[in-house]
Design a protein around this motif. Structure first.
Motif, PDB file in Angstrom:
ATOM      1  N   ALA A 130       8.219  98.213  40.267  1.00  0.00           N
ATOM      2  CA  ALA A 130       7.051  98.875  39.688  1.00  0.00           C
ATOM      3  C   ALA A 130       6.809  98.397  38.259  1.00  0.00           C
ATOM      4  O   ALA A 130       5.663  98.167  37.853  1.00  0.00           O
ATOM      5  N   LEU A 131       7.889  98.234  37.498  1.00  0.00           N
ATOM      6  CA  LEU A 131       7.744  97.705  36.143  1.00  0.00           C
ATOM      7  C   LEU A 131       7.243  96.264  36.176  1.00  0.00           C
ATOM      8  O   LEU A 131       6.455  95.859  35.321  1.00  0.00           O
ATOM      9  N   GLY A 132       7.695  95.499  37.174  1.00  0.00           N
ATOM     10  CA  GLY A 132       7.219  94.128  37.327  1.00  0.00           C
ATOM     11  C   GLY A 132       5.720  94.083  37.567  1.00  0.00           C
ATOM     12  O   GLY A 132       5.005  93.275  36.966  1.00  0.00           O
ATOM     13  N   GLN A 133       5.228  94.974  38.438  1.00  0.00           N
ATOM     14  CA  GLN A 133       3.789  95.050  38.683  1.00  0.00           C
ATOM     15  C   GLN A 133       3.047  95.447  37.411  1.00  0.00           C
ATOM     16  O   GLN A 133       2.012  94.877  37.078  1.00  0.00           O
ATOM     17  N   PHE A 134       3.582  96.433  36.736  1.00  0.00           N
ATOM     18  CA  PHE A 134       2.971  96.889  35.498  1.00  0.00           C
ATOM     19  C   PHE A 134       2.901  95.749  34.483  1.00  0.00           C
ATOM     20  O   PHE A 134       1.865  95.480  33.891  1.00  0.00           O
ATOM     21  N   MET A 135       4.020  95.070  34.286  1.00  0.00           N
ATOM     22  CA  MET A 135       4.078  93.992  33.309  1.00  0.00           C
ATOM     23  C   MET A 135       3.185  92.821  33.705  1.00  0.00           C
ATOM     24  O   MET A 135       2.682  92.103  32.845  1.00  0.00           O
ATOM     25  N   GLY A 136       2.997  92.622  35.010  1.00  0.00           N
ATOM     26  CA  GLY A 136       2.140  91.542  35.491  1.00  0.00           C
ATOM     27  C   GLY A 136       0.724  91.636  34.933  1.00  0.00           C
ATOM     28  O   GLY A 136       0.060  90.617  34.713  1.00  0.00           O
ATOM     29  N   ASP A 149      -1.672  88.193  28.180  1.00  0.00           N
ATOM     30  CA  ASP A 149      -1.448  88.486  26.758  1.00  0.00           C
ATOM     31  C   ASP A 149      -0.075  88.001  26.312  1.00  0.00           C
ATOM     32  O   ASP A 149       0.089  87.502  25.193  1.00  0.00           O
ATOM     33  N   MET A 150       0.915  88.148  27.188  1.00  0.00           N
ATOM     34  CA  MET A 150       2.266  87.704  26.844  1.00  0.00           C
ATOM     35  C   MET A 150       2.314  86.183  26.724  1.00  0.00           C
ATOM     36  O   MET A 150       2.989  85.654  25.836  1.00  0.00           O
TER      37      MET A 150
END
Length: 181
Positions: free
Chosen positions: A65-71, A76-77
């Motif tokens: 879920a964090l991976g999806q969020f960070m995607g 920007d990253m």
């Protein structure tokens, strides 16, 4: 990748004696040393026989879920990383890096660079460091506490000038008639 990093770290953390954790949290060394060397893992085996499964579920659900969020933030990253490179390297150096990345070795390095943080060789060293880091935390924190003690105490609402109070009230949307003094 985060699962590969977090799982061993959590495992190492649960194998730490609680007395080390309490000492890192500020318990005096002699009091902590007087405690039994029980680990979180041993205690949780009694309190919650499914503790390990709960931790696995948490890691296996949170990390994707964090991976999806960070995607969502990847563009920007990438921009931030480009800015970071540009601030550290001049144009000629960036050209050399770019040329290297176009080689087969550079492409191999670039495609796996971020995954190095999840490599078992590296993670093993990180895991081995955690208990020592926890033992060092009281001293590390004490330095911060000592340094913070040299700073003036934060002001309270009562310490503010009328203009500062008015500005604060406007910033956070307070009704000055309802503010307790």
């Amino acid at each position: 990748m985060m699962q590969k990093i977090m799982a061993p770290m959590m495992d190492s953390f649960t194998k730490m004696p609680i007395r080390d954790l309490l000492q890192a949290g500020g318990m005096e060394a002699d009091k902590a040393d007087a405690l039994n060397p029980a680990t979180i893992e041993e205690i949780m085996a009694i309190l919650d026989p499914n503790f390990r499964k709960r931790m696995d579920v948490m890691l296996n659900t949170m990390m994707p879920a964090l991976g999806q969020f960070m995607g969502r933030f990847e563009p920007d990253m990438r921009e931030g990383m480009a800015e970071a490179f540009a601030s550290r390297y001049n144009a000629a150096e960036l050209g050399e890096i770019s040329a290297f990345m176009k080689t087969s070795t550079g492409a191999k390095f670039g495609s796996g660079f971020m995954e190095l943080a999840a490599d078992p060789h590296y993670l093993g060293k990180v895991q081995a460091m955690i208990p020592e880091m926890m033992r060092a935390m009281p001293e590390i924190l004490q330095k911060s506490v000592t340094e913070m003690g040299t700073l003036p105490k934060p002001r309270t609402y009562k310490d503010l000038t009328p203009a500062e109070r008015q500005r604060l009230e406007a910033l956070i949307g307070l009704d000055s008639k309802k503010v307790t003094q």
